[in-house]
Scaffold this active site. Structure first.
Site, short mmCIF file in Angstrom:
data_model
loop_
_atom_site.label_atom_id
_atom_site.label_comp_id
_atom_site.label_asym_id
_atom_site.label_seq_id
_atom_site.Cartn_x
_atom_site.Cartn_y
_atom_site.Cartn_z
CB THR A 369 -18.53 5.45 9.47
OG1 THR A 369 -19.68 5.58 8.78
CG2 THR A 369 -17.82 4.25 8.87
CG HIS A 421 -1.87 -4.17 2.77
ND1 HIS A 421 -1.30 -4.35 3.87
CD2 HIS A 421 -2.40 -5.18 2.23
CE1 HIS A 421 -1.12 -5.37 3.92
NE2 HIS A 421 -1.92 -6.11 2.96
#
Length: 450
Positions: A369, A421
């Protein structure tokens, strides 16, 4: 014989849609293949077209209604566009009936502000109340959406001047009427001294003073229905926040070498390929090189299994009026710089024209993006789940940095990697960005490793 206008098949995994804008009104002439209305789905907007010639009959589902595949939206009647006998929307146009009281024409509602003085509507062109079954005779001069708005605000349509084609009442006319009514009420004064003196109004309590006025003022507030796509975007973003352990790491890239290469090659590149040499092709190549080095970032978590994807379908985020969409470049690792730039231009154009197909949006293994085109200096992008990584690009700034013991001015860009994560360790995320930095600061590496 009436033909039912039905909700067409919406595509894989889509079971319902929201009625968007009706592009034709009741009584309008329809030609085979004309677009009648738009349907909003979670991913794309679909056009419903006429299967035959005729006249649009009764509209059965209004803007904002949720509909399912096969549900009837309205009917297509035989005819050539003359007003339907039972159509309350068909109001005579005085410009079309001069010298005759038998011919009428219908005009679609206009939402544009009038370009000239208000059109006058002779009283003889309005249908009598008895002809409408006791309904407001002015209702025939307003579309269903405008009538609903009038009902919500308690407006008598007979008191509203219509400035649309044929004297039809538009939303702008209602707003103007509400504004004038507000001014009149605020400036009204008693006209007779014979009225009894009103008792002083007691001071409001603390609770009353804290309560704002609930009456809507269109000059101060406007309510806009969220499109189906915007609702889906909101749901998916919240879902991503709740289901992934998102973390963002940052780095900065000196784009001197990339900008020098673009400056030298851009004219020849465009002449040969018909498209400009932009930054997205460099970043796409660099991202693919980093994904190959850190395959966990090009993966998906399914239950207790990690699906490592050995193909590189790169999503490119595109901002359009209704919100962000992410069309996908398939097998981007097999594309040349020119093919990447051409694909991006094609997908961005389809997004702006609302022509993206479901296939253009499905899948994707990693997303890029570019908030820099809007001037963003730094941001933390949100994952496009179920992907586990998204790269955020930002604006390029001339900044002082240290090189070989000297301070120099270089074109610098901050980059951000948001990752899940649960799947990607912090050390891998940091090295992923370092790999992109290395590839872009010496673009020759893109040919060797990207």
């Amino acid at each position: 014989m009436a033909i039912e206008i039905k909700v067409p098949p919406l595509g894989e995994s889509l079971v319902d849609a929201v009625v968007g804008q009706w592009l034709k009104g009741e009584g309008d002439a329809i030609n085979r293949g004309d677009t009648i209305l738009e349907l909003e789905t979670d991913k794309v907007n679909l056009e419903v077209t006429a299967e035959d010639d005729g006249v649009l009959g009764a509209i059965q589902r209004q803007e904002g209604d949720t509909v399912t595949v096969g549900e009837v939206l309205g009917t297509l009647e035989a005819g050539d566009g003359a007003p339907l006998a039972d159509n309350p929307e068909a109001a005579p146009d005085p410009a079309a009936v001069e010298g005759s009281d038998t011919e009428t024409t219908t005009e679609p509602e206009s939402t544009d502000a009038p370009g000239g003085p208000p059109a006058t509507q002779p009283a003889t062109t309005e249908p009598a109340a008895s002809e409408n079954g006791g309904e407001d005779p002015a209702a025939g001069r307003a579309a269903p959406a405008v009538r609903r708005m009038a009902e919500e605000h308690g407006i008598d349509l007979a008191a509203v001047s219509g400035n649309g084609p044929g004297g039809r009442i538009t939303r702008d006319d209602l707003f103007a009427h509400l504004a004038m009514a507000g001014k009149a009420s605020s400036s009204a004064t008693p006209q007779s001294t014979d009225e009894p003196v009103a008792k002083p109004t007691p001071a409001p309590t603390a609770d009353q003073a804290a309560t704002p006025a609930t009456e809507a003022d269109p000059a101060r507030e406007e309510r806009v229905r969220l499109s189906r796509r915007r609702q889906t975007i909101a749901t998916r973003l919240v879902e991503a926040q709740q289901t992934a352990a998102m973390l963002t790491t940052f780095n900065e890239i000196d784009l001197t070498a990339v900008m020098d290469l673009r400056s030298r090659r851009k004219d020849a590149f465009k002449e040969k390929h018909g498209v400009g040499l932009g930054f997205m092709s460099f970043f796409t190549k660099a991202a693919i090189g980093a994904l190959k080095a850190f395959p966990n970032v090009n993966a998906e978590l399914q239950g207790n299994e990690l699906v490592l994807k050995k193909y590189y379908d790169i999503g490119i985020a595109v901002g359009v009026e209704e919100g962000l969409v992410v069309p996908v470049m398939r097998n981007a690792d097999r594309m040349t710089f020119a093919e990447i730039e051409q694909t991006i231009v094609e997908l961005a154009g389809k997004a702006r024209d609302n022509k993206l197909a479901l296939a253009d949006l499905q899948g994707g293994t990693f997303t890029i993006t570019n908030g820099g085109i809007f001037g963003s200096l730094l941001s933390t992008p949100i994952l496009n789940t179920p992907q586990v990584g998204i790269l955020g690009m930002h604006t390029i700034q001339q900044r002082p940095i240290a090189r070989d013991g000297e301070v120099v001015i270089r074109p610098m860009m901050y980059v951000a990697l948001t990752y899940d994560h649960r799947i990607v360790d912090g050390s891998d995320a940091v090295r992923f960005l370092v790999t992109i930095k290395t590839l872009l600061e010496d673009p020759v590496n893109l040919l060797l490793e990207g």
